[in-house]
Motif scaffolding. Structure first.
Motif, PDB file in Angstrom:
ATOM      1  N   ASN A 172      67.939  44.565  63.492  1.00  0.00           N
ATOM      2  CA  ASN A 172      66.481  44.450  63.489  1.00  0.00           C
ATOM      3  C   ASN A 172      65.809  45.600  64.195  1.00  0.00           C
ATOM      4  O   ASN A 172      66.342  46.237  65.081  1.00  0.00           O
ATOM      5  CB  ASN A 172      66.055  43.109  64.081  1.00  0.00           C
ATOM      6  CG  ASN A 172      66.238  43.029  65.559  1.00  0.00           C
ATOM      7  OD1 ASN A 172      65.595  43.774  66.279  1.00  0.00           O
ATOM      8  ND2 ASN A 172      67.095  42.153  66.014  1.00  0.00           N
ATOM      9  N   CYS A 173      64.597  45.817  63.752  1.00  0.00           N
ATOM     10  CA  CYS A 173      63.763  46.848  64.335  1.00  0.00           C
ATOM     11  C   CYS A 173      62.489  46.200  64.845  1.00  0.00           C
ATOM     12  O   CYS A 173      61.409  46.736  64.686  1.00  0.00           O
ATOM     13  CB  CYS A 173      63.419  47.899  63.299  1.00  0.00           C
ATOM     14  SG  CYS A 173      64.839  48.633  62.516  1.00  0.00           S
ATOM     15  N   VAL A 174      62.597  44.992  65.385  1.00  0.00           N
ATOM     16  CA  VAL A 174      61.402  44.373  65.954  1.00  0.00           C
ATOM     17  C   VAL A 174      61.014  45.164  67.190  1.00  0.00           C
ATOM     18  O   VAL A 174      61.781  46.004  67.652  1.00  0.00           O
ATOM     19  CB  VAL A 174      61.675  42.892  66.262  1.00  0.00           C
ATOM     20  CG1 VAL A 174      62.524  42.738  67.488  1.00  0.00           C
ATOM     21  CG2 VAL A 174      60.393  42.094  66.386  1.00  0.00           C
ATOM     22  N   SER A 175      59.829  44.943  67.707  1.00  0.00           N
ATOM     23  CA  SER A 175      59.332  45.755  68.825  1.00  0.00           C
ATOM     24  C   SER A 175      60.422  46.044  69.836  1.00  0.00           C
ATOM     25  O   SER A 175      61.133  45.160  70.277  1.00  0.00           O
ATOM     26  CB  SER A 175      58.177  45.050  69.511  1.00  0.00           C
ATOM     27  OG  SER A 175      57.073  45.094  68.651  1.00  0.00           O
ATOM     28  N   LEU A 212      54.242  49.181  77.274  1.00  0.00           N
ATOM     29  CA  LEU A 212      55.656  49.028  77.628  1.00  0.00           C
ATOM     30  C   LEU A 212      56.517  48.633  76.419  1.00  0.00           C
ATOM     31  O   LEU A 212      57.714  48.899  76.387  1.00  0.00           O
ATOM     32  CB  LEU A 212      55.747  47.946  78.708  1.00  0.00           C
ATOM     33  CG  LEU A 212      56.939  47.925  79.631  1.00  0.00           C
ATOM     34  CD1 LEU A 212      57.189  49.281  80.244  1.00  0.00           C
ATOM     35  CD2 LEU A 212      56.737  46.872  80.718  1.00  0.00           C
ATOM     36  N   GLN A 213      55.874  48.002  75.434  1.00  0.00           N
ATOM     37  CA  GLN A 213      56.531  47.635  74.173  1.00  0.00           C
ATOM     38  C   GLN A 213      57.374  48.733  73.573  1.00  0.00           C
ATOM     39  O   GLN A 213      58.345  48.455  72.872  1.00  0.00           O
ATOM     40  CB  GLN A 213      55.458  47.340  73.120  1.00  0.00           C
ATOM     41  CG  GLN A 213      54.808  46.017  73.180  1.00  0.00           C
ATOM     42  CD  GLN A 213      54.024  45.783  71.896  1.00  0.00           C
ATOM     43  OE1 GLN A 213      54.617  45.575  70.853  1.00  0.00           O
ATOM     44  NE2 GLN A 213      52.719  45.821  71.978  1.00  0.00           N
ATOM     45  N   VAL A 214      56.984  49.989  73.778  1.00  0.00           N
ATOM     46  CA  VAL A 214      57.681  51.099  73.109  1.00  0.00           C
ATOM     47  C   VAL A 214      59.056  51.384  73.712  1.00  0.00           C
ATOM     48  O   VAL A 214      59.855  52.101  73.116  1.00  0.00           O
ATOM     49  CB  VAL A 214      56.856  52.413  73.148  1.00  0.00           C
ATOM     50  CG1 VAL A 214      55.523  52.242  72.435  1.00  0.00           C
ATOM     51  CG2 VAL A 214      56.646  52.907  74.571  1.00  0.00           C
ATOM     52  N   ILE A 215      59.317  50.849  74.900  1.00  0.00           N
ATOM     53  CA  ILE A 215      60.565  51.224  75.581  1.00  0.00           C
ATOM     54  C   ILE A 215      61.697  50.259  75.247  1.00  0.00           C
ATOM     55  O   ILE A 215      61.549  49.036  75.391  1.00  0.00           O
ATOM     56  CB  ILE A 215      60.331  51.313  77.101  1.00  0.00           C
ATOM     57  CG1 ILE A 215      59.339  52.448  77.351  1.00  0.00           C
ATOM     58  CG2 ILE A 215      61.633  51.523  77.851  1.00  0.00           C
ATOM     59  CD1 ILE A 215      59.037  52.701  78.779  1.00  0.00           C
ATOM     60  N   VAL A 216      62.800  50.817  74.801  1.00  0.00           N
ATOM     61  CA  VAL A 216      63.923  49.996  74.339  1.00  0.00           C
ATOM     62  C   VAL A 216      64.437  49.087  75.466  1.00  0.00           C
ATOM     63  O   VAL A 216      64.820  49.562  76.530  1.00  0.00           O
ATOM     64  CB  VAL A 216      65.071  50.879  73.805  1.00  0.00           C
ATOM     65  CG1 VAL A 216      66.246  50.011  73.341  1.00  0.00           C
ATOM     66  CG2 VAL A 216      64.596  51.761  72.664  1.00  0.00           C
ATOM     67  N   HIS A 253      50.623  46.781  59.935  1.00  0.00           N
ATOM     68  CA  HIS A 253      51.235  45.796  60.842  1.00  0.00           C
ATOM     69  C   HIS A 253      52.688  46.168  61.136  1.00  0.00           C
ATOM     70  O   HIS A 253      53.456  46.453  60.223  1.00  0.00           O
ATOM     71  CB  HIS A 253      51.166  44.441  60.137  1.00  0.00           C
ATOM     72  CG  HIS A 253      51.378  43.248  61.009  1.00  0.00           C
ATOM     73  ND1 HIS A 253      52.579  42.960  61.586  1.00  0.00           N
ATOM     74  CD2 HIS A 253      50.542  42.245  61.389  1.00  0.00           C
ATOM     75  CE1 HIS A 253      52.462  41.820  62.266  1.00  0.00           C
ATOM     76  NE2 HIS A 253      51.231  41.373  62.164  1.00  0.00           N
ATOM     77  N   GLY A 254      53.078  46.150  62.405  1.00  0.00           N
ATOM     78  CA  GLY A 254      54.437  46.529  62.765  1.00  0.00           C
ATOM     79  C   GLY A 254      55.347  45.356  63.036  1.00  0.00           C
ATOM     80  O   GLY A 254      56.455  45.527  63.530  1.00  0.00           O
ATOM     81  N   GLY A 255      54.895  44.145  62.728  1.00  0.00           N
ATOM     82  CA  GLY A 255      55.689  42.978  63.115  1.00  0.00           C
ATOM     83  C   GLY A 255      56.366  42.273  61.968  1.00  0.00           C
ATOM     84  O   GLY A 255      56.959  41.225  62.163  1.00  0.00           O
TER      85      GLY A 255
END
Lengths: 426, 349
Positions: A241-244, A408-412, B275-277
């Motif tokens: 997955n590539c979720v946030s 902060l979402q952008v940080i793995v 949308h990114g979700g």
């Protein structure tokens, strides 16, 4: 089921003519690894790089992080059903390369991939800044769709990790740790007075690009089921997955699930760690109702006293989290849930999309909306220009000097909901 | 480093001027510490010095709030403080309001850290907890020692710009603002410990108390749908190709409004999702899947509905805070009502 993990600390990765491990250094013949990965016809090019702790290096957009492992004895191979044949893993001995990881990057697949900074303020928020990272930059051929692109990079990462793991097959591990789960009857007889605890592990399954695979099965097509904790350590569950980025579970997280580790620490002493129940986070209401019915039914069937529930993602899965919690508590079983928060950039908003009074024991991994400034780095592996469009970025996130202002979402792994980090909020 | 300069605010009672009969005492400034300031000074050792104390009667302040805040601010500023402390006020209501108000104003106007202390039921708590740190104290002056023990170290941390820990650790009343910080133990370990306490029936503290959740009752049905003007509003991120208003893929800070006059179908050439979700593939191929303009146009032609509203509203729900979502909804609803829209179809993802 009993598994021994043999730990081989890796302090550095160097390029050389022969791939091997000597002492605490991994030597890599990069051409050999590249040709090993180029077998996939959907790959146009592969380049390999190394990022070390403290380097002024930024890796983005990151798709997955994987710890190299190899089966030394016992059934099956690592990543069963995805990379190797389907065979139950989780017993015997597995060697692990500690202190390093494979990180996959390359052209962006969706919006959801994140950043690893190896130094500076961003490094404090990701566990992967502390590892020597072998970065695989994987570019797909022109014209393939996003789903094929995602799968291609996912498999390339696993393949690279297995290649490196293989180098440790015959190495004597410095430290061996043993994990054992007993069958239901055995454990009751062994620990008659200890509280029985299960772990409900929620897996992201919101749809393509947001999926998790268990022995190769797309978890959104499965009913909740039971798995031995040691199966996770051999790669039975992998991230697709590539979720946030902040609260996605990378394959590295599944291999090193901290709830599993911390329950094992008290296993046989303060509690009896009975089993892991895995469930999904599908988008349809019927699926949510069905899956949460099943998790509550399975933990009731296991006759446990308490359950830890971990979430993956946010928003839509908040409803799955609350349903699981509510239905399990209704059966008289005590729960603790682990989540993260979206309380707004100012921290003043309600944090979750759903709530229930039975969720009275919550561990939070922090507010993912918090804004962070990431200074420019000397080197960028991947594509920095996607900063404005990844989840957590906004118009103008990337400044001309190469610094990034984003949530902060952008940080793995920053607000990982397995409780991998120390970050929290009040 | 030179000592931190502290100004302390107290009322007529703690200023040893008198009790209720002196509550109309006019503001005055004195050099050095007065009353409880002595204990603060002792606690600071040589790290900080109370350079001045400002005293005002509780009634006098509360009857002249605006003018008094100004006057006190000027007095406080004269001392060139690095840090401001008010009270503690315990359960004294007017004193609590004065401490909260002045501390919040000093923090805002002078840009220096400020701290006060109160009993949790003091009316000053609700009014000012989100604006300034309020240390939780006992309900009477008998708790002075305990209050200073908590306030002095927190005040120094604030003055030095050190990271502030959780309310439990530092002893302040939760501000209602969620603030990130690093715990000593990782989350999984805290979860296991919390579960063991819960199983034993011991006391435990949740890290996120559940909010009072908003439940919205559905509106009554439209009486005659064939006459109704219907608008489309989506959190699924459908935008004209290229996302001209740069709506964020997650944690949206805005919504946008687009004209669909004369458009019968959202094509892959003209529309996409920001949308990114969720998996964007199917929405990008045909945005009507998320924002069903095509079907509503047909329904309009067939007379099944009155008509489709000329504009659609769009944002991304992904990671967007509830507070932002409420704000967007209120603004969108206002426009829809004034445009004479009868009903809205809300689509997500």
């Amino acid at each position: 089921m009993k598994l021994e993990l043999g730990k081989i600390p890796i302090h550095d990765v160097k390029f050389d003519s022969e791939s091997r491990i000597e002492g605490n250094t991994l030597y890599l013949n990069q051409e050999e690894l590249i040709s090993h990965l180029m077998v996939d016809e959907n790959i146009k090019s592969i380049t390999i790089d190394v990022a070390r702790p403290g380097d002024k290096t930024r890796i983005m957009p990151v798709k997955d992080v994987i710890e190299p492992r190899v089966k030394v004895s016992g059934k099956g191979q690592v990543f069963p059903g995805t990379l190797s044949k389907v065979e139950t893993v989780g017993q015997g001995r597995t060697n692990v390369l500690k202190g390093m990881a494979v990180v996959t990057t390359g052209k962006i697949v969706g919006f959801q991939e994140g950043i690893i900074d190896m130094s500076g303020p961003g490094a404090d928020y990701t566990p992967f800044s502390k590892l020597v990272n072998l970065v695989v930059v994987c570019e797909p051929v022109e014209g393939i769709d996003q789903h094929t692109h995602e799968k291609t990079v996912r498999i390339a990462g696993l393949r690279a990790a297995a290649y490196l793991g293989n180098l440790a097959k015959d190495i004597e591990a410095e430290e061996i740790e043993t994990y054992e789960t007993y069958t239901v009857k055995e454990s009751m007889e062994k620990f008659p007075d200890l509280p029985r605890v299960a772990y409900v592990l929620m897996l992201q399954t919101q749809g393509l690009l947001h999926d998790t695979y268990v022995y190769g099965v797309d978890m959104k097509h499965s009913l909740p089921t039971i798995i031995y904790p040691t199966e996770l350590m051999d790669g039975a569950i992998i991230s697709g997955n590539c979720v946030s980025a902040c609260d996605k579970n990378t394959t590295y997280h599944h291999l090193n699930n901290p709830v599993v580790e911390d329950l094992f620490k008290k296993h046989g002493k303060e509690l009896n760690f009975v089993a892991v129940v895995i469930t999904n986070e599908n988008v349809y209401l019927d699926d949510k109702e069905r899956s949460s019915d099943w998790t509550s039914k399975l933990v009731e069937f296991l006759d446990v006293d308490g359950v830890i529930i971990s979430q993956e993602g946010f928003g839509n899965p908040d409803t799955d989290l609350i349903m699981n919690c509510k239905k399990i508590e209704a059966k008289g079983i005590k729960t603790v849930i682990i989540t993260d928060e979206y309380a707004g950039r100012d921290g003043a908003s309600q944090s979750l999309a759903d709530a229930d009074e039975s969720a009275n024991a919550v561990v939070t991994a922090g507010n993912a909306n918090m804004v962070i400034e990431l200074p420019p780095m000397d080197k960028v592996i991947g594509y920095q220009e996607v900063a404005d469009v990844i989840a957590g970025g906004f118009a103008g996130s990337l400044k001309p000097d190469g610094s990034i202002t984003a949530e902060l979402q952008v940080i793995v792994g920053a607000t990982n909901e397995l409780g991998f980090n120390k970050l929290s909020a009040r | 480093m030179s000592k931190i300069r502290v100004v302390h605010y107290i009322n007529q009672f703690f200023g040893q001027i008198g009790g209720e009969e002196k509550a109309d005492h006019k503001p005055e400034a004195r050099e050095g510490f007065v009353g409880p300031g002595m204990a603060f000074q002792a606690s600071f050792k040589d790290k900080a010095e109370i350079v001045g104390t400002v005293i005002c009667g509780d009634s006098y302040f509360n009857e002249n709030i605006e003018a008094e805040t100004e006057e006190l601010l000027t007095m406080i500023e004269t001392f060139k403080p690095d840090l401001f402390i008010a009270g503690p006020a315990f359960n004294a209501g007017r004193y609590g309001m004065a401490c909260g108000s002045i501390a919040a104003t000093v923090k805002e106007k002078l840009g220096i850290p400020a701290l006060t202390g109160m009993y949790v039921e003091n009316p000053g708590v609700d009014s000012f907890k989100s604006k300034v740190h309020i240390v939780s104290t006992k309900d009477s002056a008998a708790g002075m020692r305990d209050a200073i023990k908590k306030m002095a170290p927190l005040a120094l941390k604030l003055a030095l710009g050190e990271p502030i820990g959780s309310p439990e650790e530092e002893g302040y009343i939760p501000t209602g603002i969620r603030v990130n910080f690093f715990e000593e133990k990782r989350g999984s370990e805290r979860a296991v410990e919390m579960l063991l306490k819960k199983l034993k029936g011991e006391e435990f503290t949740t890290e996120y108390p559940m909010p009072d959740f908003d439940r919205v009752d559905p509106s009554p049905a439209i009486k005659d749908i064939t006459k109704a003007t219907i608008a489309l509003v989506t959190s699924g991120g459908i935008v004209p190709k290229g996302n001209p208003d740069r709506i964020e893929s997650s944690s949206a800070s805005k919504y946008a409004k687009y004209d669909i006059e004369g458009i019968d179908d959202l094509t892959a050439e003209e529309y996409e999702t920001a949308h990114g979700g969720y998996d964007p593939v199917y929405a990008n191929k045909d945005a009507d899947r998320v924002l069903p303009v095509d079907v509503l146009r047909e329904f309009g032609k067939e007379g099944k509905i009155g008509k489709l509203h000329r504009y659609f509203y769009t944002t991304t729900g992904n990671g967007t805070s509830v507070a932002n979502a409420k704000k967007f909804a209120a603004a969108i609803a206002k426009e829809l009502v004034s445009d004479g829209v009868d009903a809205v179809i809300l689509t997500s993802t």
